[in-house]
Design a protein around this motif. Structure first.
Motif, PDB file in Angstrom:
ATOM      1  N   ASP A  50       7.450  80.415  40.171  1.00 32.52           N
ATOM      2  CA  ASP A  50       7.079  81.651  40.864  1.00 32.52           C
ATOM      3  C   ASP A  50       7.388  81.432  42.346  1.00 32.52           C
ATOM      4  N   PRO A  51       8.241  82.275  42.936  1.00 37.17           N
ATOM      5  CA  PRO A  51       8.586  82.060  44.350  1.00 37.17           C
ATOM      6  C   PRO A  51       7.358  82.115  45.265  1.00 37.17           C
ATOM      7  N   CYS A  52       6.279  82.696  44.758  1.00 34.81           N
ATOM      8  CA  CYS A  52       5.072  82.754  45.579  1.00 34.81           C
ATOM      9  C   CYS A  52       4.037  81.727  45.142  1.00 34.81           C
ATOM     10  N   ILE A  66      17.253  82.869  38.760  1.00 34.89           N
ATOM     11  CA  ILE A  66      16.404  83.759  37.945  1.00 34.89           C
ATOM     12  C   ILE A  66      16.099  85.067  38.687  1.00 34.89           C
ATOM     13  N   TYR A  67      15.912  84.975  39.995  1.00 34.96           N
ATOM     14  CA  TYR A  67      15.498  86.147  40.777  1.00 34.96           C
ATOM     15  C   TYR A  67      16.658  86.693  41.611  1.00 34.96           C
ATOM     16  N   ALA A  68      16.871  88.003  41.525  1.00 33.39           N
ATOM     17  CA  ALA A  68      17.831  88.616  42.445  1.00 33.39           C
ATOM     18  C   ALA A  68      17.157  88.701  43.811  1.00 33.39           C
ATOM     19  N   PRO A  69      17.907  88.431  44.884  1.00 28.93           N
ATOM     20  CA  PRO A  69      17.291  88.437  46.207  1.00 28.93           C
ATOM     21  C   PRO A  69      17.310  89.831  46.844  1.00 28.93           C
ATOM     22  N   LEU A  70      16.261  90.105  47.593  1.00 31.15           N
ATOM     23  CA  LEU A  70      16.258  91.362  48.338  1.00 31.15           C
ATOM     24  C   LEU A  70      17.418  91.341  49.330  1.00 31.15           C
ATOM     25  N   SER A 121       5.848  93.873  44.365  1.00 35.46           N
ATOM     26  CA  SER A 121       6.166  92.453  44.184  1.00 35.46           C
ATOM     27  C   SER A 121       5.875  91.663  45.470  1.00 35.46           C
ATOM     28  N   ILE A 122       6.288  92.221  46.603  1.00 35.92           N
ATOM     29  CA  ILE A 122       6.063  91.511  47.874  1.00 35.92           C
ATOM     30  C   ILE A 122       4.569  91.475  48.208  1.00 35.92           C
ATOM     31  N   GLU A 123       3.873  92.562  47.927  1.00 39.60           N
ATOM     32  CA  GLU A 123       2.427  92.575  48.212  1.00 39.60           C
ATOM     33  C   GLU A 123       1.678  91.565  47.336  1.00 39.60           C
ATOM     34  N   GLN A 124       2.111  91.465  46.071  1.00 42.69           N
ATOM     35  CA  GLN A 124       1.499  90.439  45.198  1.00 42.69           C
ATOM     36  C   GLN A 124       1.688  89.056  45.813  1.00 42.69           C
ATOM     37  N   LEU A 161      13.489  86.047  56.692  1.00 41.14           N
ATOM     38  CA  LEU A 161      12.330  85.749  55.851  1.00 41.14           C
ATOM     39  C   LEU A 161      12.482  86.392  54.477  1.00 41.14           C
ATOM     40  N   LEU A 162      13.007  87.641  54.484  1.00 47.78           N
ATOM     41  CA  LEU A 162      13.213  88.332  53.202  1.00 47.78           C
ATOM     42  C   LEU A 162      14.415  87.759  52.454  1.00 47.78           C
ATOM     43  N   GLY A 163      15.191  86.941  53.131  1.00 45.18           N
ATOM     44  CA  GLY A 163      16.322  86.273  52.471  1.00 45.18           C
ATOM     45  C   GLY A 163      15.924  84.934  51.869  1.00 45.18           C
ATOM     46  N   SER A 164      14.656  84.593  52.017  1.00 46.21           N
ATOM     47  CA  SER A 164      14.218  83.333  51.412  1.00 46.21           C
ATOM     48  C   SER A 164      13.278  83.623  50.232  1.00 46.21           C
ATOM     49  N   ARG A 165      12.309  82.769  50.002  1.00 49.65           N
ATOM     50  CA  ARG A 165      11.487  82.899  48.785  1.00 49.65           C
ATOM     51  C   ARG A 165      10.772  84.236  48.693  1.00 49.65           C
ATOM     52  N   LEU A 166      10.309  84.734  49.838  1.00 44.35           N
ATOM     53  CA  LEU A 166       9.552  85.984  49.819  1.00 44.35           C
ATOM     54  C   LEU A 166      10.383  87.138  49.247  1.00 44.35           C
ATOM     55  N   GLY A 167      11.702  87.083  49.471  1.00 42.31           N
ATOM     56  CA  GLY A 167      12.576  88.171  49.004  1.00 42.31           C
ATOM     57  C   GLY A 167      13.083  87.980  47.584  1.00 42.31           C
ATOM     58  N   MET A 168      12.698  86.897  46.922  1.00 43.65           N
ATOM     59  CA  MET A 168      13.074  86.731  45.506  1.00 43.65           C
ATOM     60  C   MET A 168      12.122  87.602  44.709  1.00 43.65           C
ATOM     61  N   LEU A 169      12.582  88.763  44.295  1.00 44.74           N
ATOM     62  CA  LEU A 169      11.652  89.729  43.714  1.00 44.74           C
ATOM     63  C   LEU A 169      11.333  89.413  42.259  1.00 44.74           C
ATOM     64  N   ALA A 170      10.038  89.301  41.982  1.00 42.86           N
ATOM     65  CA  ALA A 170       9.564  89.064  40.617  1.00 42.86           C
ATOM     66  C   ALA A 170       9.064  90.382  40.048  1.00 42.86           C
ATOM     67  N   SER A 171       9.158  90.522  38.739  1.00 41.96           N
ATOM     68  CA  SER A 171       8.652  91.740  38.108  1.00 41.96           C
ATOM     69  C   SER A 171       7.142  91.835  38.351  1.00 41.96           C
ATOM     70  N   PRO A 172       6.703  92.893  39.046  1.00 43.31           N
ATOM     71  CA  PRO A 172       5.267  93.001  39.317  1.00 43.31           C
ATOM     72  C   PRO A 172       4.455  93.188  38.035  1.00 43.31           C
ATOM     73  N   THR A 173       5.059  93.842  37.049  1.00 45.82           N
ATOM     74  CA  THR A 173       4.353  94.060  35.775  1.00 45.82           C
ATOM     75  C   THR A 173       4.115  92.722  35.078  1.00 45.82           C
ATOM     76  N   ALA A 174       5.180  91.932  34.995  1.00 43.88           N
ATOM     77  CA  ALA A 174       5.051  90.638  34.304  1.00 43.88           C
ATOM     78  C   ALA A 174       4.093  89.721  35.046  1.00 43.88           C
ATOM     79  N   ARG A 175       4.157  89.733  36.371  1.00 44.40           N
ATOM     80  CA  ARG A 175       3.279  88.825  37.132  1.00 44.40           C
ATOM     81  C   ARG A 175       1.812  89.215  36.922  1.00 44.40           C
ATOM     82  N   GLU A 176       1.585  90.535  36.841  1.00 44.86           N
ATOM     83  CA  GLU A 176       0.221  91.019  36.625  1.00 44.86           C
ATOM     84  C   GLU A 176      -0.267  90.622  35.225  1.00 44.86           C
ATOM     85  N   GLU A 177       0.624  90.821  34.238  1.00 42.19           N
ATOM     86  CA  GLU A 177       0.246  90.540  32.842  1.00 42.19           C
ATOM     87  C   GLU A 177       0.036  89.048  32.598  1.00 42.19           C
TER      88      GLU A 177
END
Lengths: 512, 290
Positions: A50-52, A66-70, A121-124, A161-177
Motif C-alpha cells: 500500500d503506497p500509504c 501495480i498503481y498508475a501514477p497521478l 484515494s488521496i484523502e484515505q 509530491l503527487l509524482g511519488s507515493r502519494l500519487g500512486m492511486l489505490a482503489s478507494p473501494t478496495a482499500r475500504e473493504e
C-alpha cells in the motif's frame, strides 16, 4: 589480484537452498509456453504494497507497476510527465493546483477512476498519516476530470509530491473493504496486478489485460516472478545459472563477481544516502560546533570505499548525488576530511579532551558497517562512540521517542520527491527530527523553495536549503549508496529500468 | 603380564587427547594474555590495507576494514571462552538442582519438573536460543545465558536419571536407615556418582556451545560490532566470500578446531568414567551406565 573460487561448497549449498523455489517457479512456467515470465531477484524484502502503508523502500518497484501514477516521475531522471493527470497548472500564487484527469479509466477491481475516486484515494492516504501535504486546506473534485488542491501557503513542490507515493492511486473501494489486508492485496490501475506475495520469499505479478495507458507503458511480459535473495553467492548463481533474468538491489560484490560471465551489470550512484541522524534535543550534540566537528572528522571517501566494496568513493554533504539537477557542485567541498579542524571545534565547544557519545545503528549490514568505520574515525579526534545494532522498530523507538542515543546510523532515499526529503530534514514537526527541535533557517528555506515559480528559482532555493543543512547539520550525510542491477541477454529494457532511487522500473522490462 | 594386572592398570592417555588439551590451553592462555601478545589493536582499522592475505606484518592477513585478523582472533578468544563459561555455569546451576530434586522426589514434583523440561527440549536448541536472546537483547552475556537456559533441561534430565539409579542402591538405603539427613545424603553419597554422566555430557555441551555461540554471533546476536568475536568475524569474512573466499578460513578453522579438541577430551573422559563393565571388557565405545 585476490584469488577467487566461485565453486565453494558453501556457495553452492547456499545457492541450492535459495534457488529451490526458483526451480519450482520455472517448472510451473514451462507448463504454459504461451506465457512469457520474467524471473527476477532482489536483495531486500518488501513487507506490504500500500503506497500509504509503512514504507521500507523495497516495495517501490512493485507498487510502481501495480498503481498508475497521478503524475508520472521518470524513474531515471526524476522529470515529471502526464500520468492519470494529463495536465496540471498552478494559480492563486502557487496556492491552488488544478489537475485535469483522463476519463474512462478504471481500477483493477472495476471501480471508476475519476476525480472523485482520486480525491477519496488521496484523502484515505492522508488519513493514514504516513504522508501529508504541507498547508493543505482542501481537495475538491470538480466534475469527472478536474481535481483541485488548495493550500494555505505556496506549494511548488506539490506536483513532485503527487509524482511519488502519494500519487500512486489505490482503489478507494478496495482499500475500504480490505482494511489492513489491503497492503497484501493491493488494487491499483497500473499494468500489473499482485498475484501472490509470500513475505520474505517471493512476489508474483501478472499483467492486467484491461490496463488503459495512464503514464506507465503496457506490460511487456505476462508475468513477473520475483524471489528475495540476499546472499551474494546465491545471487550470482541465480543470474549465471539462468534461474533469474534480472536482478536489482544486488550485493555490492556483484559487479566484480559477474565480470566475464556475459551478464550485464550496472551500478550507479542513486539518490539513496547513508547518513547519521542527530538528536539535537539532548546531550552534547545540541551544540552545533560538536556536530560540525563530527562532520569534519569523518573521512567520507574512505568510508564509502570501505562499505561499497569499492563501487563508490563519493562522499555526501547534500541530499542529491553529482549529476542530479538538484546537486550543487560548489557545495561539495564544505566538509573535506579535516581532523585538525574537528579537534579545534571540539576545543571551542569546551571538549578539548574529547567526549563520549551514545550511538545506535539499524541492524542492516551496511548501517552496522558504517558505524564500525565511523567509530574508529571519530576516535582519532577524541570522540568515543560505539553503535549498538538494533532492528528498525527498536532503534527508532529508542532514538526518536526515548532519546536514549545521540546519533543513529541510518539512511534515506532522497528521491525523486524533493519536498518530502527537505521537509524531513528541515522542519520542526518532521518525524525525522528527534525531539522536534527547530532547525534555524530551515522552515524559511523550505518556504522559499515552496514559493519558487520556476526551475531556476527552485534550484536556487534548494541550494540555500542545502547551505542551512550544512551549517546546522540536523543530519550528517555520509555517502550516496550505489545501486547494482544485472540482467541476461534475453532481457530487453534493462538499462531503462534502472531507476534513480535504486529500484527497478519493472514496466520497462521485456523478454526477447 | 597377566590379564588382571593389565586390566587394573589405566591405559595411557591417547596422543590425540594431549594435542587437544595443548591446543585449548594455548588458546585460553593467548586469550588471557591478549593485551600483551596480540600484535595489533584488534579494533585498529587501516582502510588502505583491507582484505589482504597473510604477510610478515599480518600473519593471517587483514579483514574488510584493514584490521589484523590474528589480533582479532586472539582477542575474540576472550569472548569465546568467557561466553562458554557463562553458558555452562548457567546450565549447571539450573540443571543440576532441577534434575536432583526431580530424581530424589520423583513422584509428583519430579513429574512436573520433567514435563517442563520435556516442553523446553521439544524446541530446537538454536531457535529457542535465538528467541530468548531476542527477548533479552543482543550481547555476549545475554546470548550465552540464553543458551545456558536452553541446555539446562538436558542437564536436568541426565541428572535425574543418575539420581534415580543411585538412590536405589544399598549403600544409600543403609545411610538413610542410619539416619543421615536427606540433603546430606544427596550431596555426599548420591550426587558424586549420579553426576558422572553429566560431567561427560558437559564436554559435549561445551563443544556445542562454541558452535552455538559462533552461530549467534554470526547472526548478530552475540557481542556487538566492532568487538572481536569468532562468529562475528566469520560473518564479516562471509560477506566478502566472492571477493576474498580465503578470509573465512582463519575464524572458521579456529572455531572447528576448538570444537574438535573439546570433543576429543570428552571422548577420553567418557572412556575413563563410563561403563560398569569390568575394565578388561571395556571398549572405546561403551555407553555410559551408572
Amino acid at each position: 589480484m585476490k584469488p577467487r573460487h566461485r565453486h565453494l561448497r558453501t556457495s553452492a549449498f547456499a545457492a541450492l537452498v535459495a534457488l529451490a523455489p526458483l526451480a519450482t517457479a520455472c517448472g510451473t512456467d514451462s507448463t504454459d509456453e504461451s506465457q512469457t515470465t520474467l524471473r527476477t531477484i532482489q536483495g531486500l524484502t518488501p513487507s506490504q504494497f500500500d503506497p500509504c502503508g509503512s514504507p521500507n523502500g523495497s516495495e517501490t518497484a512493485y507498487m510502481a507497476a501495480i498503481y498508475a501514477p497521478l503524475i508520472r516521475t521518470a524513474p531515471d531522471t526524476g522529470e515529471l510527465s502526464p500520468g492519470i493527470a494529463t495536465d496540471w497548472e498552478f494559480s492563486n500564487e502557487l496556492q491552488t493546483l488544478t489537475l485535469t484527469l483522463q476519463t474512462g479509466l478504471r481500477f483493477q477491481d472495476g471501480t471508476t477512476l475519476d476525480a472523485e475516486a482520486a480525491k477519496r484515494s488521496i484523502e484515505q492516504c492522508l488519513d493514514m498519516e504516513t504522508q501529508r501535504i504541507p498547508g493543505l486546506e482542501s481537495i475538491s473534485a470538480e466534475g469527472e476530470d478536474t481535481l483541485v488542491f488548495d493550500t494555505s501557503t505556496p506549494n511548488s513542490g506539490l506536483p513532485a509530491l503527487l509524482g511519488s507515493r502519494l500519487g500512486m492511486l489505490a482503489s478507494p473501494t478496495a482499500r475500504e473493504e480490505r482494511g489492513e489486508e489491503f497492503g497484501a492485496e493491493p488494487v491499483g490501475a497500473g499494468p500489473f496486478q499482485l498475484d501472490e506475495f509470500v513475505p520474505g520469499s517471493s512476489i508474483s505479478l501478472t499483467s492486467w489485460d484491461e490496463y488503459q495507458e495512464a503514464g506507465l507503458p503496457e506490460a511487456k511480459v505476462d508475468r513477473i516472478e520475483s524471489e528475495i535473495i540476499s546472499d551474494p553467492s546465491a545471487q550470482e548463481a541465480a543470474l549465471t545459472g539462468g534461474q533469474a533474468d534480472f536482478g536489482w538491489r544486488l550485493d555490492y560484490s556483484m559487479p566484480s563477481s559477474l565480470e566475464g560471465t556475459g551478464i550485464h551489470v550496472e551500478h550507479n550512484l542513486g539518490v539513496s544516502m547513508s547518513d547519521l541522524n542527530i538528536d539535537r534535543s539532548q546531550g552534547p550534540l545540541q551544540d552545533k560546533k560538536i556536530r560540525q566537528a563530527l562532520s569534519y572528522a569523518i573521512d567520507r571517501e574512505a568510508l564509502a570505499q570501505a562499505n561499497t566494496s569499492g563501487l563508490s568513493d563519493v562522499g555526501a554533504v547534500q541530499p542529491y548525488p553529482p549529476g542530479h539537477r538538484l546537486h550543487f557542485d560548489e557545495l561539495d567541498d564544505t566538509y573535506e576530511h579535516d581532523p585538525d579542524k574537528a579537534r579545534e571545534l571540539l576545543d571551542e565547544a569546551g571538549h578539548p579532551d574529547g567526549l563520549t557519545l551514545r550511538g545506535v545503528s539499524l541492524d542492516a549490514p551496511s548501517f552496522v558497517n558504517n558505524g564500525v568505520v565511523i567509530s574508529e574515525q571519530l576516535a582519532e579526534v577524541g570522540i568515543e562512540v560505539d553503535f549498538e545494532a538494533k532492528d528498525v522498530a527498536e532503534a527508532s523507538k529508542d532514538f526518536y521517542v526515548n532519546h536514549e542515543y545521540d546519533l543513529i546510523s541510518t539512511g534515506m532515499n532522497s528521491g525523486p520527491d524533493w519536498l518530502s526529503i527537505y521537509r524531513r530534514i528541515l522542519t520542526t514537526e518532521s518525524s525525522g527530527n528527534s525531539g522536534n527541535v527547530p532547525v534555524p533557517g530551515g522552515e524559511e528555506a523550505l518556504e522559499r523553495a515552496s514559493s519558487a515559480s520556476s526551475d531556476a528559482e527552485l534550484e536556487e532555493a534548494l541550494k540555500e536549503a542545502d547551505e542551512v543543512i550544512q551549517e546546522e547539520l540536523p543530519i550528517i550525510p555520509l555517502y550516496y549508496s550505489p545501486t547494482v542491477s544485472a540482467w541476461g541477454d534475453n532481457v530487453t529494457g534493462g538499462e531503462e529500468s534502472v531507476a534513480l532511487n535504486g529500484e527497478a522500473d519493472l514496466t520497462a522490462l521485456g523478454l526477447r | 603380564m597377566n590379564g588382571q594386572s593389565a586390566g587394573r592398570r589405566r591405559r595411557a592417555a591417547p596422543w590425540g587427547l594431549w594435542i587437544a588439551v595443548t591446543v585449548l590451553v594455548l588458546l585460553l592462555a593467548s586469550a588471557l594474555l591478549a593485551p600483551w601478545i596480540a600484535p595489533y589493536d584488534p579494533l585498529a582499522q587501516n582502510l588502505q590495507n583491507k582484505v589482504q592475505g597473510p604477510t610478515s606484518e599480518h600473519l593471517l592477513g587483514t579483514d574488510r576494514f584493514g584490521r589484523d585478523v590474528l589480533s582479532r582472533l586472539i582477542w575474540g578468544g576472550r569472548n569465546a571462552f568467557g561466553g562458554v563459561a557463562i553458558c555452562i555455569a548457567v546450565a549447571v546451576t539450573l540443571g543440576v538442582p532441577w534434575g536432583t530434586v526431580a530424581g530424589f522426589w520423583p513422584r509428583y514434583l519430579g513429574t512436573v519438573l520433567m514435563r517442563v523440561s520435556d516442553i523446553m527440549i521439544a524446541f530446537p536448541l538454536l531457535v529457542l536460543a535465538v528467541a530468548i536472546t531476542g527477548a533479552l537483547g543482543s550481547g555476549l552475556v545475554t546470548s550465552m545465558v540464553a543458551v545456558g537456559l536452553v541446555l539446562a533441561p538436558n542437564i536436568a534430565q541426565l541428572t535425574r536419571a543418575g539420581v534415580l539409579a543411585v538412590r536405589e542402591n544399598d549403600f544409600v538405603e543403609s545411610a538413610r536407615l542410619s539416619g543421615v539427613w536427606e540433603p546430606i545424603l544427596l550431596v555426599r553419597h548420591v550426587l558424586p556418582i549420579a553426576l558422572r554422566p553429566v560431567v561427560i555430557q558437559l564436554t559435549i555441551f561445551t563443544g556445542l556451545t562454541f558452535v552455538v555461540q559462533g552461530a549467534l554471533a554470526f547472526l548478530g546476536l552475540g557481542p556487538q560490532r566492532p568487538t572481536p568475536s569468532w562468529g562475528g568475524d566469520l560473518n564479516d569474512a562471509y560477506s566478502q566470500i566472492l571477493a576474498a573466499p580465503l578470509q573465512i578460513l582463519p575464524p572458521g578453522l579456529l572455531l572447528g578446531g576448538v570444537v574438535l579438541c573439546v570433543y576429543r577430551i570428552g571422548d577420553t573422559l567418557r572412556d575413563r568414567m563410563s561403563s560398569n563393565l569390568a575394565r578388561t571388557e571395556r571398549t572405546e565405545n561403551d555407553v555410559v551406565v551408572v
